[in-house]
Design a protein around this motif. Structure first.
Motif, PDB file in Angstrom:
ATOM      1  N   TRP A  72      19.720  -3.436   7.204  1.00  0.00           N
ATOM      2  CA  TRP A  72      19.353  -3.650   8.605  1.00  0.00           C
ATOM      3  C   TRP A  72      19.744  -2.442   9.468  1.00  0.00           C
ATOM      4  O   TRP A  72      18.981  -2.021  10.343  1.00  0.00           O
ATOM      5  CB  TRP A  72      20.048  -4.913   9.121  1.00  0.00           C
ATOM      6  N   GLN A  73      20.923  -1.869   9.178  1.00  0.00           N
ATOM      7  CA  GLN A  73      21.345  -0.686   9.947  1.00  0.00           C
ATOM      8  C   GLN A  73      20.396   0.481   9.706  1.00  0.00           C
ATOM      9  O   GLN A  73      20.036   1.214  10.632  1.00  0.00           O
ATOM     10  CB  GLN A  73      22.769  -0.276   9.540  1.00  0.00           C
ATOM     11  N   PHE A  74      19.985   0.642   8.439  1.00  0.00           N
ATOM     12  CA  PHE A  74      19.063   1.728   8.108  1.00  0.00           C
ATOM     13  C   PHE A  74      17.704   1.493   8.783  1.00  0.00           C
ATOM     14  O   PHE A  74      17.134   2.412   9.397  1.00  0.00           O
ATOM     15  CB  PHE A  74      18.900   1.825   6.582  1.00  0.00           C
ATOM     16  N   VAL A  75      17.211   0.269   8.695  1.00  0.00           N
ATOM     17  CA  VAL A  75      15.919  -0.055   9.320  1.00  0.00           C
ATOM     18  C   VAL A  75      16.014   0.139  10.835  1.00  0.00           C
ATOM     19  O   VAL A  75      15.084   0.634  11.480  1.00  0.00           O
ATOM     20  CB  VAL A  75      15.492  -1.500   8.964  1.00  0.00           C
ATOM     21  N   SER A  76      17.160  -0.220  11.408  1.00  0.00           N
ATOM     22  CA  SER A  76      17.340  -0.065  12.859  1.00  0.00           C
ATOM     23  C   SER A  76      17.277   1.398  13.262  1.00  0.00           C
ATOM     24  O   SER A  76      16.748   1.743  14.322  1.00  0.00           O
ATOM     25  CB  SER A  76      18.681  -0.662  13.298  1.00  0.00           C
ATOM     26  N   LYS A  77      17.835   2.281  12.412  1.00  0.00           N
ATOM     27  CA  LYS A  77      17.778   3.724  12.704  1.00  0.00           C
ATOM     28  C   LYS A  77      16.322   4.192  12.747  1.00  0.00           C
ATOM     29  O   LYS A  77      15.927   4.953  13.629  1.00  0.00           O
ATOM     30  CB  LYS A  77      18.522   4.513  11.622  1.00  0.00           C
ATOM     31  N   VAL A 117       0.849  -1.202   0.000  1.00  0.00           N
ATOM     32  CA  VAL A 117       0.000   0.000   0.000  1.00  0.00           C
ATOM     33  C   VAL A 117       0.884   1.252   0.000  1.00  0.00           C
ATOM     34  O   VAL A 117       0.623   2.215  -0.735  1.00  0.00           O
ATOM     35  CB  VAL A 117      -0.958  -0.002   1.216  1.00  0.00           C
ATOM     36  N   VAL A 118       1.948   1.247   0.792  1.00  0.00           N
ATOM     37  CA  VAL A 118       2.833   2.422   0.839  1.00  0.00           C
ATOM     38  C   VAL A 118       3.504   2.646  -0.522  1.00  0.00           C
ATOM     39  O   VAL A 118       3.610   3.789  -0.990  1.00  0.00           O
ATOM     40  CB  VAL A 118       3.897   2.270   1.958  1.00  0.00           C
ATOM     41  N   LEU A 119       3.918   1.562  -1.157  1.00  0.00           N
ATOM     42  CA  LEU A 119       4.524   1.720  -2.493  1.00  0.00           C
ATOM     43  C   LEU A 119       3.503   2.340  -3.454  1.00  0.00           C
ATOM     44  O   LEU A 119       3.847   3.176  -4.296  1.00  0.00           O
ATOM     45  CB  LEU A 119       5.010   0.364  -3.019  1.00  0.00           C
ATOM     46  N   TRP A 120       2.237   1.950  -3.306  1.00  0.00           N
ATOM     47  CA  TRP A 120       1.188   2.520  -4.158  1.00  0.00           C
ATOM     48  C   TRP A 120       1.001   4.011  -3.864  1.00  0.00           C
ATOM     49  O   TRP A 120       0.753   4.812  -4.768  1.00  0.00           O
ATOM     50  CB  TRP A 120      -0.126   1.756  -3.967  1.00  0.00           C
ATOM     51  N   LEU A 121       1.165   4.386  -2.602  1.00  0.00           N
ATOM     52  CA  LEU A 121       1.014   5.802  -2.251  1.00  0.00           C
ATOM     53  C   LEU A 121       2.150   6.641  -2.836  1.00  0.00           C
ATOM     54  O   LEU A 121       1.970   7.825  -3.136  1.00  0.00           O
ATOM     55  CB  LEU A 121       0.951   5.969  -0.725  1.00  0.00           C
ATOM     56  N   TRP A 122       3.328   6.013  -3.005  1.00  0.00           N
ATOM     57  CA  TRP A 122       4.408   6.718  -3.718  1.00  0.00           C
ATOM     58  C   TRP A 122       3.971   7.004  -5.153  1.00  0.00           C
ATOM     59  O   TRP A 122       4.199   8.080  -5.689  1.00  0.00           O
ATOM     60  CB  TRP A 122       5.698   5.882  -3.710  1.00  0.00           C
ATOM     61  N   LYS A 123       3.337   5.998  -5.755  1.00  0.00           N
ATOM     62  CA  LYS A 123       2.842   6.188  -7.133  1.00  0.00           C
ATOM     63  C   LYS A 123       1.828   7.341  -7.157  1.00  0.00           C
ATOM     64  O   LYS A 123       1.881   8.204  -8.040  1.00  0.00           O
ATOM     65  CB  LYS A 123       2.203   4.880  -7.633  1.00  0.00           C
ATOM     66  N   HIS A 135      13.147   5.161  16.403  1.00  0.00           N
ATOM     67  CA  HIS A 135      12.163   6.235  16.597  1.00  0.00           C
ATOM     68  C   HIS A 135      10.779   5.789  16.102  1.00  0.00           C
ATOM     69  O   HIS A 135      10.023   6.589  15.549  1.00  0.00           O
ATOM     70  CB  HIS A 135      12.618   7.504  15.860  1.00  0.00           C
ATOM     71  N   HIS A 136      10.495   4.521  16.300  1.00  0.00           N
ATOM     72  CA  HIS A 136       9.267   3.959  15.748  1.00  0.00           C
ATOM     73  C   HIS A 136       8.017   4.672  16.275  1.00  0.00           C
ATOM     74  O   HIS A 136       7.080   4.946  15.519  1.00  0.00           O
ATOM     75  CB  HIS A 136       9.206   2.469  16.084  1.00  0.00           C
ATOM     76  N   MET A 137       8.022   5.008  17.546  1.00  0.00           N
ATOM     77  CA  MET A 137       6.862   5.699  18.127  1.00  0.00           C
ATOM     78  C   MET A 137       6.658   7.057  17.445  1.00  0.00           C
ATOM     79  O   MET A 137       5.528   7.433  17.117  1.00  0.00           O
ATOM     80  CB  MET A 137       7.069   5.900  19.631  1.00  0.00           C
ATOM     81  N   PHE A 138       7.757   7.772  17.232  1.00  0.00           N
ATOM     82  CA  PHE A 138       7.671   9.083  16.590  1.00  0.00           C
ATOM     83  C   PHE A 138       7.063   8.954  15.193  1.00  0.00           C
ATOM     84  O   PHE A 138       6.127   9.679  14.833  1.00  0.00           O
ATOM     85  CB  PHE A 138       9.075   9.698  16.512  1.00  0.00           C
ATOM     86  N   TRP A 139       7.576   8.012  14.412  1.00  0.00           N
ATOM     87  CA  TRP A 139       7.053   7.843  13.046  1.00  0.00           C
ATOM     88  C   TRP A 139       5.609   7.359  13.077  1.00  0.00           C
ATOM     89  O   TRP A 139       4.810   7.716  12.198  1.00  0.00           O
ATOM     90  CB  TRP A 139       7.920   6.862  12.247  1.00  0.00           C
ATOM     91  N   ALA A 140       5.264   6.552  14.084  1.00  0.00           N
ATOM     92  CA  ALA A 140       3.880   6.064  14.198  1.00  0.00           C
ATOM     93  C   ALA A 140       2.922   7.244  14.359  1.00  0.00           C
ATOM     94  O   ALA A 140       1.885   7.320  13.685  1.00  0.00           O
ATOM     95  CB  ALA A 140       3.757   5.105  15.381  1.00  0.00           C
ATOM     96  N   TRP A 141       3.280   8.184  15.213  1.00  0.00           N
ATOM     97  CA  TRP A 141       2.386   9.322  15.445  1.00  0.00           C
ATOM     98  C   TRP A 141       2.400  10.314  14.294  1.00  0.00           C
ATOM     99  O   TRP A 141       1.351  10.816  13.878  1.00  0.00           O
ATOM    100  CB  TRP A 141       2.761  10.027  16.756  1.00  0.00           C
ATOM    101  N   LEU A 185       4.940   7.871   6.199  1.00  0.00           N
ATOM    102  CA  LEU A 185       4.394   6.500   6.215  1.00  0.00           C
ATOM    103  C   LEU A 185       5.483   5.465   5.937  1.00  0.00           C
ATOM    104  O   LEU A 185       5.502   4.394   6.547  1.00  0.00           O
ATOM    105  CB  LEU A 185       3.279   6.363   5.177  1.00  0.00           C
ATOM    106  N   SER A 186       6.398   5.799   5.027  1.00  0.00           N
ATOM    107  CA  SER A 186       7.495   4.865   4.718  1.00  0.00           C
ATOM    108  C   SER A 186       8.398   4.705   5.935  1.00  0.00           C
ATOM    109  O   SER A 186       8.831   3.589   6.254  1.00  0.00           O
ATOM    110  CB  SER A 186       8.322   5.383   3.535  1.00  0.00           C
ATOM    111  N   ASN A 187       8.701   5.812   6.599  1.00  0.00           N
ATOM    112  CA  ASN A 187       9.579   5.729   7.771  1.00  0.00           C
ATOM    113  C   ASN A 187       8.937   4.901   8.888  1.00  0.00           C
ATOM    114  O   ASN A 187       9.630   4.197   9.618  1.00  0.00           O
ATOM    115  CB  ASN A 187       9.911   7.130   8.294  1.00  0.00           C
ATOM    116  N   TYR A 188       7.621   5.007   8.994  1.00  0.00           N
ATOM    117  CA  TYR A 188       6.926   4.178   9.981  1.00  0.00           C
ATOM    118  C   TYR A 188       6.916   2.707   9.538  1.00  0.00           C
ATOM    119  O   TYR A 188       7.319   1.815  10.289  1.00  0.00           O
ATOM    120  CB  TYR A 188       5.488   4.686  10.176  1.00  0.00           C
ATOM    121  N   THR A 189       6.499   2.475   8.304  1.00  0.00           N
ATOM    122  CA  THR A 189       6.314   1.094   7.829  1.00  0.00           C
ATOM    123  C   THR A 189       7.637   0.335   7.760  1.00  0.00           C
ATOM    124  O   THR A 189       7.732  -0.813   8.205  1.00  0.00           O
ATOM    125  CB  THR A 189       5.644   1.116   6.438  1.00  0.00           C
TER     126      THR A 189
END
Ligand code: FES
Length: 250
Positions: free
Chosen positions: A208-213, A140-146, A217-223, A174-178
Motif C-alpha cells: 500500500w505504501q508503494f502504491v501510494s507513492k 494486459v500490462v503483465l502481458w506487455l512485460w512478456k 504522481h498519478h497524473m505524471f504517470w498517466a501522461w 505503464l506499470s507505474n500508471y496502472t
C-alpha cells in the motif's frame, strides 16, 4: 455536497474573475487527448505494420486472432486500456474540464447546462466500472512485460536493441500508471483495521505504501505512459514498414 447544492450553482457560462491564463491547461489537455485518440484510432484500424520478428506493438498485444473476426485484432484488445483510461479518476477530471468545460478550471463558471448531477445517472454511472477495468488492464500490462522480454530473443539468440529498450521503458511507465491506480490502492490497503497485526497485513501495508507513492504522481504517470505507448507503437510501425531499423546493440 448535496444534490440540491450542486444543482443550485448559478454559473452556466465560463465567466470568471480570474486574470491568469486558466484556459491554457484545459486547452493543452484537450489537444493532447485529441491527438492521441486520432493516432490510436488510425493505428487500430490500419491493421498493418504492428509486428515484425520478435517485436509486437502494444496496441495489438495480446494478439488475439479469431477465425470469424475479419477486422483489426487491435479492436479486440484496445477497449480494455481505453475503458481503463476513460474511467480513471485523473482522466475523468481532465476531460470533464477540457471537453465538457464542467467546469473548465477552478473558479470558472461551467459551460454546460444546469442539470449536473455528478456521476449518478447514465452514462456517467458507468464510471464505477473502473475497478473491473483495472483487473483487465493489469493483465494486459503483465502481458506487455512478456512482450518486452520476448523482444530480447530472435530465433533463440539473445539480442538487445534500442527498440527493446523502448519497449521496456514503455512497460515500466505503464506499470507505474496502472499500479498507482486509486482502485488498486483501495484493493491492497482498504478494509483493514490494523496494518501491523499480522504478517499478511504488514505485507499489505508495504504494498500500500508503494502504491501510494505511485498514486501521488498519478497524473505524471498517466501522461508519460500515454506518450510512451504511442511512441512505442510508432517505432514498431516504422521498423515493420522498413523505414527504421531496430538498431541492434548486440
Ligand atoms: S484512478 Fe487512474 S488508473 Fe485507476
Amino acid at each position: 455536497m448535496t444534490q440540491s447544492t450542486v444543482n443550485s450553482s448559478p454559473a452556466h457560462t465560463t465567466k470568471t474573475v480570474r486574470k491568469d491564463n486558466w484556459w491554457l491547461e484545459p486547452a493543452s489537455i484537450a489537444l493532447g487527448f485529441t491527438l492521441f485518440i486520432i493516432y490510436a484510432t488510425f493505428r487500430a484500424f490500419e491493421n498493418n505494420y504492428y509486428e515484425i520478428n520478435q517485436y509486437l506493438s502494444p496496441f495489438y498485444s495480446p494478439k488475439i486472432i479469431l477465425e470469424f473476426w475479419k477486422f483489426s485484432p487491435a479492436i479486440l484488445v484496445l477497449w480494455i486500456p481505453a475503458g481503463f483510461r476513460a474511467t480513471c479518476y485523473y482522466y475523468r477530471k481532465a476531460y470533464y474540464r477540457s471537453y465538457f468545460m464542467d467546469p473548465p478550471a477552478c473558479g470558472v463558471g461551467h459551460g454546460g447546462g444546469s442539470s449536473y448531477c455528478g456521476e449518478t445517472t447514465f452514462p456517467f454511472v458507468l464510471q464505477n466500472l473502473h475497478r473491473y477495468f483495472f483487473y483487465m488492464a493489469a493483465l494486459v500490462v503483465l502481458w506487455l512485460w512478456k512482450d518486452a522480454f520476448d523482444s530480447l530473443f530472435f530465433q533463440g539468440q539473445f539480442t538487445f536493441s534500442i527498440l527493446s529498450l523502448v519497449m521496456f521503458v514503455n512497460v515500466v511507465l505503464l506499470s507505474n500508471y496502472t499500479f498507482g491506480c486509486h482502485a488498486y490502492r483501495h484493493l491492497v490497503g482498504g478494509k483493514l483495521d490494523c496494518f501491523s497485526c499480522t504478517k499478511a497485513s504488514q505485507t499489505k501495508h508495504k504494498v500500500w505504501q508503494f502504491v501510494s507513492k505511485l498514486n501521488e504522481h498519478h497524473m505524471f504517470w498517466a501522461w508519460m505512459s500515454l506518450f510512451s505507448v504511442a511512441f512505442t507503437d510508432f517505432y514498431i510501425r516504422q521498423v515493420a514498414s522498413g523505414a527504421y531499423s531496430p538498431m541492434r546493440i548486440f
